[in-house]
Scaffold this motif. Structure first.
Motif, PDB file in Angstrom:
ATOM      1  N   GLY A  17       0.793  -1.222   0.000  1.00 49.03           N
ATOM      2  CA  GLY A  17       0.000   0.000   0.000  1.00 49.03           C
ATOM      3  C   GLY A  17       0.825   1.272   0.000  1.00 49.03           C
ATOM      4  N   ARG A  18       0.112   2.412  -0.018  1.00 48.83           N
ATOM      5  CA  ARG A  18       0.751   3.724  -0.070  1.00 48.83           C
ATOM      6  C   ARG A  18       0.267   4.588   1.087  1.00 48.83           C
ATOM      7  N   LEU A  19       1.173   5.381   1.626  1.00 51.55           N
ATOM      8  CA  LEU A  19       0.849   6.333   2.689  1.00 51.55           C
ATOM      9  C   LEU A  19       1.248   7.736   2.262  1.00 51.55           C
ATOM     10  N   LEU A  20       0.414   8.708   2.647  1.00 51.19           N
ATOM     11  CA  LEU A  20       0.723  10.124   2.446  1.00 51.19           C
ATOM     12  C   LEU A  20       0.821  10.796   3.804  1.00 51.19           C
ATOM     13  N   ASP A  21       1.962  11.414   4.085  1.00 52.25           N
ATOM     14  CA  ASP A  21       2.206  12.157   5.323  1.00 52.25           C
ATOM     15  C   ASP A  21       2.070  13.641   4.994  1.00 52.25           C
ATOM     16  N   VAL A  22       0.942  14.237   5.405  1.00 49.17           N
ATOM     17  CA  VAL A  22       0.638  15.629   5.055  1.00 49.17           C
ATOM     18  C   VAL A  22       1.102  16.548   6.180  1.00 49.17           C
ATOM     19  N   SER A  42       5.625  12.307   1.257  1.00 47.17           N
ATOM     20  CA  SER A  42       5.513  13.375   2.245  1.00 47.17           C
ATOM     21  C   SER A  42       5.280  14.696   1.532  1.00 47.17           C
ATOM     22  N   VAL A  43       4.468  15.552   2.163  1.00 46.07           N
ATOM     23  CA  VAL A  43       4.152  16.842   1.557  1.00 46.07           C
ATOM     24  C   VAL A  43       4.068  17.899   2.651  1.00 46.07           C
ATOM     25  N   ASP A  44       4.550  19.084   2.346  1.00 49.49           N
ATOM     26  CA  ASP A  44       4.441  20.222   3.260  1.00 49.49           C
ATOM     27  C   ASP A  44       4.488  21.501   2.437  1.00 49.49           C
ATOM     28  N   VAL A  45       4.071  22.590   3.053  1.00 47.26           N
ATOM     29  CA  VAL A  45       4.082  23.872   2.351  1.00 47.26           C
ATOM     30  C   VAL A  45       5.506  24.430   2.321  1.00 47.26           C
ATOM     31  N   PRO A  46       5.850  25.199   1.294  1.00 48.79           N
ATOM     32  CA  PRO A  46       7.213  25.727   1.194  1.00 48.79           C
ATOM     33  C   PRO A  46       7.562  26.702   2.295  1.00 48.79           C
ATOM     34  N   TRP A  47       6.545  27.307   2.958  1.00 48.01           N
ATOM     35  CA  TRP A  47       6.821  28.252   4.048  1.00 48.01           C
ATOM     36  C   TRP A  47       6.753  27.592   5.424  1.00 48.01           C
ATOM     37  N   SER A  48       6.810  26.277   5.463  1.00 50.81           N
ATOM     38  CA  SER A  48       6.761  25.566   6.742  1.00 50.81           C
ATOM     39  C   SER A  48       7.871  26.041   7.676  1.00 50.81           C
ATOM     40  N   VAL A  57       7.296  16.447  -1.733  1.00 50.97           N
ATOM     41  CA  VAL A  57       6.545  17.410  -2.536  1.00 50.97           C
ATOM     42  C   VAL A  57       6.198  18.609  -1.670  1.00 50.97           C
ATOM     43  N   THR A  58       6.325  19.814  -2.219  1.00 51.32           N
ATOM     44  CA  THR A  58       5.833  21.011  -1.530  1.00 51.32           C
ATOM     45  C   THR A  58       4.519  21.419  -2.193  1.00 51.32           C
ATOM     46  N   ALA A  59       3.471  21.433  -1.387  1.00 47.84           N
ATOM     47  CA  ALA A  59       2.143  21.770  -1.886  1.00 47.84           C
ATOM     48  C   ALA A  59       1.233  22.038  -0.708  1.00 47.84           C
ATOM     49  N   SER A  60       0.092  22.648  -0.982  1.00 46.52           N
ATOM     50  CA  SER A  60      -0.910  22.912   0.043  1.00 46.52           C
ATOM     51  C   SER A  60      -1.820  21.702   0.210  1.00 46.52           C
ATOM     52  N   ILE A  61      -2.267  21.460   1.423  1.00 49.30           N
ATOM     53  CA  ILE A  61      -3.229  20.388   1.672  1.00 49.30           C
ATOM     54  C   ILE A  61      -4.550  20.671   0.969  1.00 49.30           C
ATOM     55  N   LEU A  62      -4.801  21.913   0.623  1.00 47.66           N
ATOM     56  CA  LEU A  62      -6.043  22.270  -0.044  1.00 47.66           C
ATOM     57  C   LEU A  62      -6.033  21.928  -1.529  1.00 47.66           C
ATOM     58  N   GLN A  63      -4.845  21.560  -2.041  1.00 46.98           N
ATOM     59  CA  GLN A  63      -4.738  21.189  -3.457  1.00 46.98           C
ATOM     60  C   GLN A  63      -3.588  20.189  -3.601  1.00 46.98           C
ATOM     61  N   LEU A  64      -3.829  18.970  -3.173  1.00 46.38           N
ATOM     62  CA  LEU A  64      -2.789  17.937  -3.198  1.00 46.38           C
ATOM     63  C   LEU A  64      -2.564  17.451  -4.632  1.00 46.38           C
ATOM     64  N   PRO A  65      -1.305  17.312  -5.058  1.00 44.24           N
ATOM     65  CA  PRO A  65      -1.007  16.939  -6.442  1.00 44.24           C
ATOM     66  C   PRO A  65      -1.007  15.421  -6.660  1.00 44.24           C
ATOM     67  N   PHE A  66      -2.104  14.766  -6.262  1.00 44.66           N
ATOM     68  CA  PHE A  66      -2.235  13.320  -6.412  1.00 44.66           C
ATOM     69  C   PHE A  66      -3.633  13.013  -6.940  1.00 44.66           C
ATOM     70  N   VAL A  87     -12.410  22.102   6.752  1.00 49.40           N
ATOM     71  CA  VAL A  87     -13.335  21.186   6.079  1.00 49.40           C
ATOM     72  C   VAL A  87     -12.843  20.898   4.662  1.00 49.40           C
ATOM     73  N   GLN A  88     -12.370  21.912   3.980  1.00 49.80           N
ATOM     74  CA  GLN A  88     -11.819  21.721   2.638  1.00 49.80           C
ATOM     75  C   GLN A  88     -10.594  20.815   2.689  1.00 49.80           C
ATOM     76  N   ALA A  89      -9.778  20.947   3.735  1.00 48.68           N
ATOM     77  CA  ALA A  89      -8.605  20.089   3.894  1.00 48.68           C
ATOM     78  C   ALA A  89      -9.015  18.633   4.061  1.00 48.68           C
ATOM     79  N   LEU A  90     -10.041  18.386   4.866  1.00 46.99           N
ATOM     80  CA  LEU A  90     -10.513  17.013   5.053  1.00 46.99           C
ATOM     81  C   LEU A  90     -11.135  16.461   3.778  1.00 46.99           C
TER      82      LEU A  90
END
Length: 226
Positions: A17-22, A42-48, A57-66, A87-90
């Motif tokens: 399986g696959r896991l995403l760590d946001v 793994s994904v996080d925002v560039p301004w973390s 990957v650097t991206a917002s949880i509101l627009q995941l590139p998957f 809510v949008q994140a979920l």
């Protein structure tokens, strides 16, 4: 950590399986989950504010590139309070989950402000259940992260932490460090004592004692996509 290990052990076979760590930051949980999945992202925002040099990957949880339904598991630990549209994140987490995929979510309740100014919310179990159901996720469990004594320990230590942060800034020295003997005595040693008592209680079958606590640092929530 114990709840995460239990969650992985109960829901996933090692090596598949696959896991995403946001909001993964410096990937503190990677050593725990890496053997349970054939691939992890793994994904996080560039301004973390955390070290993200190891993030995939650097991206917002509101627009995941998957693509839709790509992951068997999404890990979202101490992130949702920093999102102005939770809510949008979920909804986005649900989108990238497979059918029957799992979301492991941790959120704060009685903790100080942090990562200012990006600290927007605190979540009760009722809010977590409402938001999960609103986006079409099935709520499997909601459990407190520590009870009254964990809360009391944190807030008794908070003035010491702020003092050492202030002194470190004024003197430009790394004073908030475990090798500082006063830091060890005022911050680390009390935590070790608390953990030792907690471990002893668990070994003697006393349970965590926090299941019904209304005073807690936060919650661990497990949701799944129907």
């Amino acid at each position: 950590m114990r709840k995460l290990i239990q969650f992985l052990h109960e829901n996933f076979k090692k090596g598949s399986g696959r896991l995403l760590d946001v909001g993964s930051g410096s990937l503190p949980y990677f050593p725990v989950y890496r053997n349970y999945f054939s691939s992890t992202y793994s994904v996080d925002v560039p301004w973390s504010p955390h070290d993200i040099t190891s993030v995939d990957v650097t991206a917002s949880i509101l627009q995941l590139p998957f693509r839709d339904g790509f992951f068997d598991c999404v890990l979202l630990t101490e992130v949702l309070e920093h999102i102005p549209e939770p809510v949008q994140a979920l909804e986005e987490c649900r989108r990238v989950l497979k059918e029957n995929g799992k979301l492991f979510l941790t959120t704060p309740l009685l903790v100080p402000l942090h990562e200012i100014p990006h600290d927007y919310f605190r979540y009760t179990p009722f809010a977590l259940r409402y938001m999960g159901q609103r986006v079409g996720l099935r709520v499997e469990s909601i459990a407190p992260k520590g009870g009254f004594w964990a809360f009391a320990l944190l807030f008794m230590q908070f003035p010491w932490v702020r003092l050492w942060q202030w002194l470190a800034g004024r003197l430009r020295l790394p004073l908030l460090h475990p090798y500082n003997p006063v830091v060890y005595l005022t911050i680390i040693l009390p935590q070790l004592f608390y953990i030792a008592l907690w471990s002893r209680r668990m070994q003697h079958g006393g349970g965590e004692g926090d299941e019904e606590s209304t005073v807690t640092l936060g919650y661990v929530t497990v949701l799944s996509r129907s």
